[in-house]
Motif scaffolding. Structure first.
Motif: not given
Length: 100
Positions: A21-23, A29-30
């Motif tokens: 999974s992304p941090a 921030a997306e």
């Protein structure tokens, strides 16, 4: 959103993940304005390996200016409040990681 690390770490730890999974920082921030906050006395515990943040072998001094020590919780709250009031329009959501 304001991300603050615990246990003396700098905000860099919000860019780490040990899963697929992304941090936290890049994921939030997306779709949000996200700031990480390095309290005075925090230590940078990451490095870049091939462009990706990873844990460093040794911690190095943080980016924040030094501050008189020791500081109590009221000092820490006042510093963050003053910083946000001067530079970051609200509303603010505070996320905290770690303990210490």
């Amino acid at each position: 959103m304001i991300l603050q690390s615990g246990y003396g770490n700098s905000g860099d730890v919000w860019s780490l993940t040990d899963t697929t999974s992304p941090a936290v920082f890049p994921a939030l921030a997306e779709t949000n304005r996200v700031c990480t906050y390095d309290r005075p006395g925090s230590m940078i515990t990451t490095t870049n390996a091939s462009g990706a943040p990873t844990l460093a072998e040794t911690a190095r001094r943080g980016r924040s200016d030094s501050a008189p020590m020791p500081r109590d919780p009221a000092d820490v709250v006042t510093e963050l409040h003053d910083l946000l009031a001067a530079d970051v329009p609200g509303p603010h959501v505070l996320g905290r990681r770690g303990c210490g």
